[in-house]
Write a protein that holds these residues in place. Structure first.
Motif, PDB file in Angstrom:
ATOM      1  N   LEU A  56       0.814  -1.217   0.000  1.00 52.17           N
ATOM      2  CA  LEU A  56       0.000   0.000   0.000  1.00 52.17           C
ATOM      3  C   LEU A  56       0.846   1.263   0.000  1.00 52.17           C
ATOM      4  N   SER A  57       2.113   1.147   0.305  1.00 45.04           N
ATOM      5  CA  SER A  57       2.965   2.335   0.324  1.00 45.04           C
ATOM      6  C   SER A  57       3.403   2.758  -1.068  1.00 45.04           C
ATOM      7  N   THR A  58       3.339   1.871  -2.040  1.00 45.58           N
ATOM      8  CA  THR A  58       3.658   2.215  -3.426  1.00 45.58           C
ATOM      9  C   THR A  58       2.362   2.204  -4.210  1.00 45.58           C
ATOM     10  N   LYS A  59       1.965   3.334  -4.692  1.00 41.26           N
ATOM     11  CA  LYS A  59       0.680   3.478  -5.375  1.00 41.26           C
ATOM     12  C   LYS A  59       0.872   4.254  -6.665  1.00 41.26           C
ATOM     13  N   LEU A  60       0.114   3.877  -7.681  1.00 39.42           N
ATOM     14  CA  LEU A  60       0.173   4.549  -8.983  1.00 39.42           C
ATOM     15  C   LEU A  60      -1.104   5.382  -9.115  1.00 39.42           C
ATOM     16  N   LEU A  61      -0.984   6.667  -8.820  1.00 41.30           N
ATOM     17  CA  LEU A  61      -2.144   7.550  -8.791  1.00 41.30           C
ATOM     18  C   LEU A  61      -2.384   8.264 -10.111  1.00 41.30           C
ATOM     19  N   HIS A  62      -1.325   8.563 -10.849  1.00 42.88           N
ATOM     20  CA  HIS A  62      -1.454   9.446 -12.002  1.00 42.88           C
ATOM     21  C   HIS A  62      -1.030   8.714 -13.275  1.00 42.88           C
ATOM     22  N   LEU A  63      -1.861   8.817 -14.310  1.00 40.06           N
ATOM     23  CA  LEU A  63      -1.540   8.250 -15.617  1.00 40.06           C
ATOM     24  C   LEU A  63      -2.335   8.981 -16.676  1.00 40.06           C
ATOM     25  N   ALA A  64      -1.878   8.891 -17.914  1.00 37.62           N
ATOM     26  CA  ALA A  64      -2.517   9.573 -19.040  1.00 37.62           C
ATOM     27  C   ALA A  64      -2.376   8.714 -20.279  1.00 37.62           C
ATOM     28  N   TRP A  65      -3.391   8.772 -21.154  1.00 37.20           N
ATOM     29  CA  TRP A  65      -3.422   7.995 -22.399  1.00 37.20           C
ATOM     30  C   TRP A  65      -3.199   8.932 -23.570  1.00 37.20           C
ATOM     31  N   HIS A  66      -2.333   8.524 -24.480  1.00 33.82           N
ATOM     32  CA  HIS A  66      -2.070   9.312 -25.685  1.00 33.82           C
ATOM     33  C   HIS A  66      -3.369   9.494 -26.463  1.00 33.82           C
ATOM     34  N   PRO A  67      -3.664  10.690 -26.976  1.00 31.97           N
ATOM     35  CA  PRO A  67      -4.962  10.926 -27.636  1.00 31.97           C
ATOM     36  C   PRO A  67      -5.138  10.195 -28.954  1.00 31.97           C
ATOM     37  N   ALA A  68      -4.060   9.739 -29.598  1.00 35.02           N
ATOM     38  CA  ALA A  68      -4.195   9.131 -30.925  1.00 35.02           C
ATOM     39  C   ALA A  68      -3.644   7.712 -30.996  1.00 35.02           C
ATOM     40  N   GLU A  69      -2.842   7.281 -30.041  1.00 30.69           N
ATOM     41  CA  GLU A  69      -2.230   5.962 -30.105  1.00 30.69           C
ATOM     42  C   GLU A  69      -2.379   5.251 -28.768  1.00 30.69           C
ATOM     43  N   ASN A  70      -2.121   3.952 -28.794  1.00 34.67           N
ATOM     44  CA  ASN A  70      -2.178   3.152 -27.577  1.00 34.67           C
ATOM     45  C   ASN A  70      -0.858   3.298 -26.825  1.00 34.67           C
ATOM     46  N   LEU A  71      -0.705   4.422 -26.191  1.00 33.96           N
ATOM     47  CA  LEU A  71       0.482   4.743 -25.405  1.00 33.96           C
ATOM     48  C   LEU A  71       0.030   5.298 -24.066  1.00 33.96           C
ATOM     49  N   ILE A  72       0.496   4.712 -22.994  1.00 30.36           N
ATOM     50  CA  ILE A  72       0.127   5.137 -21.645  1.00 30.36           C
ATOM     51  C   ILE A  72       1.372   5.625 -20.928  1.00 30.36           C
ATOM     52  N   ALA A  73       1.275   6.805 -20.332  1.00 29.72           N
ATOM     53  CA  ALA A  73       2.331   7.350 -19.486  1.00 29.72           C
ATOM     54  C   ALA A  73       1.833   7.338 -18.050  1.00 29.72           C
ATOM     55  N   CYS A  74       2.625   6.785 -17.143  1.00 28.82           N
ATOM     56  CA  CYS A  74       2.201   6.674 -15.752  1.00 28.82           C
ATOM     57  C   CYS A  74       3.366   7.052 -14.839  1.00 28.82           C
ATOM     58  N   ALA A  75       3.008   7.497 -13.637  1.00 26.84           N
ATOM     59  CA  ALA A  75       4.003   7.968 -12.680  1.00 26.84           C
ATOM     60  C   ALA A  75       4.073   7.015 -11.506  1.00 26.84           C
ATOM     61  N   ALA A  76       5.267   6.520 -11.222  1.00 28.49           N
ATOM     62  CA  ALA A  76       5.534   5.711 -10.045  1.00 28.49           C
ATOM     63  C   ALA A  76       6.576   6.452  -9.224  1.00 28.49           C
ATOM     64  N   ALA A  77       6.114   7.146  -8.182  1.00 31.88           N
ATOM     65  CA  ALA A  77       6.982   7.986  -7.355  1.00 31.88           C
ATOM     66  C   ALA A  77       7.614   9.078  -8.233  1.00 31.88           C
ATOM     67  N   ASN A  78       8.944   9.079  -8.381  1.00 30.71           N
ATOM     68  CA  ASN A  78       9.605  10.112  -9.182  1.00 30.71           C
ATOM     69  C   ASN A  78       9.924   9.646 -10.593  1.00 30.71           C
TER      70      ASN A  78
END
Length: 660
Positions: free
Chosen positions: A461-483
């Motif tokens: 529970l101490s490591t959580k993935l809260l923020h992510l975004a999907w590319h508007p035109a392709e199947n590409l996901i960017a996500c933040a794990a800590a820094n």
């Protein structure tokens, strides 16, 4: 079960099932080494793609905004280069670091004795103008409007007078104060620097406007309007409307603050403008409801045009029901037809035209439901996870604990779910069969932040993935794990990174003909001893729309059709002849067959044309017009392309040439 989608029944049409995607690791920025401590100011707190997907912005708890730009896509390329890029197997979206700047600084409100953190809560891209990028960033109290553009570097090239030239002339020189040079019989000349513009460029970020002192509570959302002129900002109790050009004035359009704060039952958790309708926005509340607001109704939108909520049954309510029902994030789909919402346990997809309930509900981490009491004690139950949706609206994604995120397919009846971990090997946690627990004689020691999920994997529970975004035109996901910023790309099929369009198998594509595909048998070559040209003939004739199964003789199929009251069947040539006699348009396949038959006589024995089995032709059929049933010499005559074999009382027995 953990990570399984549970689409709820609905009358609305849902997207068709899509082939599953394979996800691969693409890039990572700021990856920490083993045993390296992460500073709190370096933890990423916001991620956002721009409208084209060529730029990506991240914000952290230290108030910094970092920009990335795509390197594998160009705006102006030739068609040949574009085709190579589209069908390349090894290429995938790539980004590079562009620039960063300090957006916010820590502040202190002396009137309220409140410390304001520099943490970036949200980032939103605005419309580009003249090659410059614009974006909005906000912390808890202040919104800033930034302009980022490339500027050519100006350098000092040389002085307008070189002292070495004076010595070269042989004359004595006298230095005077302020750098002047006195020649014999002359006045001191000023040494002025020459500033020239070089070809080098550097990125500069300038704060154009600051929107402050409009929120008494922490800002949780900002959203741009499709008109390109206004945006909204939302805190716990109010939503304000701003004009990008005016920073000292805003309009309050939603206010849920009661007269007596003791009567407060819910707060605003997220707000977003419709992607194409400038008068429509949606905001969510801590009670799990979403309200759709029309700005044309009134200046203060006290009433909503639509309310989306899912009621819990009285028997299933508990102390944690209202806490886990609080919506932490909402997103409109690209076409504005659906709204995606994320609460603590589930991900819900809503149709804006149907407020009776969600179109689909996806369970994110159902294995945590028995541990809600522990989650409440360590405040993990108040974590706010974001959600995102693909540009085509076919898939949705959201984060969870242990730095994992899940991708769900929105297709009707499709249970596809992919669990990925924010590491260089994202699929290592996809275990379908959980490990069998081992009994231990020692007493179990309770650990607050760890446990075992439904797949037998340990979670933290101490490591959580809260923020992510999907590319508007392709199947590409960017996500933040800590820094660290991780990027993953998905593709259909078994090829590594193939982005080409998948065609159906050859045998599944029906030929262009009015006849059904099952009525056409494979063609083989005529025997070698056949005289004349080589003719392609079917192995056997099967009547179209026949009641008989494949391989049944034509005579038996015809008798079954007569018993069923269906018209008699015929081969393709006979059917085409009937279409011409009835004045119907000829199919493309029949037209091509007729053009091939013009060069030879289909009934001539010299060419050895094969004939179909005898077919019955009713006397009143338009094809049989002109042949009298009582004429004994009618046998052997020719009616169009049909050869009359025999004449019976009510019908003719004819044969047709087999088309090539």
């Amino acid at each position: 079960m953990n990570g399984t989608a549970a689409p709820e029944p609905t009358e609305a049409s849902a997207p068709t099932p899509q082939p599953p995607l394979e996800w691969r690791f693409s890039q990572v920025f700021g990856e920490r080494g083993a045993g390296e401590d992460v500073q709190d100011v370096d933890i990423i707190s916001a991620i956002e793609f721009n409208r084209t997907g060529h730029h990506l912005a991240t914000g952290d708890r230290g108030g910094r905004v970092v920009l990335f730009e795509r390197t594998d896509a160009k705006d102006h390329v030739s068609r040949k280069e574009a085709e190579k890029a589209d069908y390349s197997i090894s290429r995938h979206p790539e980004f590079r670091y562009k620039t960063e700047f300090q957006s916010h600084e820590p502040e202190f409100d002396y009137l309220k004795s409140l410390e304001i953190e520099e943490k970036i809560n949200k980032i939103k891209w605005c419309q580009e103008t003249n090659g410059a990028s614009f974006l909005l960033s906000t912390n808890d109290k202040t919104i800033k409007f930034w302009k980022v553009q490339e500027k050519k570097v100006k350098k000092i090239c040389e002085m307008n007078m070189n002292t070495s030239n004076a010595h070269a002339n042989g004359g004595p020189t006298t230095h005077v104060p302020n750098g002047g040079i006195l020649k014999p019989g002359g006045l001191p000349l000023l040494r002025m620097p020459l500033v020239v513009t070089s070809q080098e460029t550097s990125l500069a970020a300038n704060c154009r406007r600051v929107y402050a002192h409009a929120h008494d509570y922490h800002i949780n959302s900002i959203s741009n309007n499709s008109d390109g002129e206004t945006f909204i900002s939302a805190d716990d109790l109010r939503i304000n409307l701003w004009n990008l050009e005016i920073s000292n004035q805003s309009f309050n359009i939603v206010d849920v603050k009661p007269t007596n704060m003791e009567d407060l039952t819910e707060v605003i958790t997220s707000a977003e403008f419709h992607p194409s309708h400038c008068n429509t926005l949606a905001y969510s509340s801590s009670k799990g409801s979403i309200r759709l607001v029309d700005l044309r109704q009134s200046a203060l939108c006290d009433t909503h045009s639509k309310l989306f909520e899912q009621h819990e049954s009285a028997g299933s309510r508990s102390f944690f029901t209202e806490i886990i029902a609080s919506i932490s994030d909402i997103k409109f789909s690209m076409d504005g037809r659906h709204i995606l919402s994320r609460d603590y346990m589930t991900l819900k997809l809503w149709d804006v035209n149907m407020d009776s309930g969600p179109v689909a509900t996806f369970q994110v981490h159902e294995y945590l439901r028995p541990k809600l009491c522990d989650l409440y004690e360590n405040d993990s139950i108040f974590d706010k996870f974001e959600c995102c949706q693909s540009g085509d609206g076919l898939r949705v994604a959201t984060g969870s604990y242990s730095n994992i995120f899940r991708v769900f397919n929105c297709g009707a009846g499709d249970g596809e779910v992919t669990t990925l971990e924010a590491t260089r090997n994202p699929t290592r946690r996809q275990t379908q069969n959980p490990a069998r627990p081992v009994r231990s004689m020692t007493r179990n020691v309770r650990r607050e932040n760890t446990g075992i999920d439904a797949n037998g994997n340990s979670y933290d529970l101490s490591t959580k993935l809260l923020h992510l975004a999907w590319h508007p035109a392709e199947n590409l996901i960017a996500c933040a794990a800590a820094n660290s910023l991780y990027m993953y790309y998905g593709f259909a099929g078994a090829g590594a990174g193939a982005r080409c369009r998948i065609l159906p198998p050859v045998e599944s594509r029906a030929p262009r003909s009015l006849a059904p595909a099952e009525s056409r048998a494979p063609r083989i070559l005529a025997p070698a001893e056949s005289h004349g040209p080589r003719i392609l003939a079917p192995v056997e004739f099967r009547a179209p729309h026949s009641l008989a199964p494949a391989g049944l003789p034509v005579e038996l199929a015809a008798s079954r059709r007569r018993v069923a009251g269906l018209p008699p069947s015929a081969p393709a040539a006979y059917r085409a002849l009937r279409r011409r006699a009835s004045g119907l348009p000829r199919s493309a396949a029949a037209a091509r067959a007729a053009s091939r038959r013009r060069c030879w006589n289909p009934l001539s024995a010299a060419v050895g044309a094969p004939l179909s089995p005898p077919l019955e032709l009713e006397e009143d059929d338009p094809v049989a017009a002109g042949v009298e049933a009582d004429d004994p010499e009618a046998a052997g005559a020719q009616v169009g392309d049909l050869a009359v074999v025999a004449v019976e009382e009510q019908h003719l027995l004819v044969q047709a040439p087999i088309p090539s």
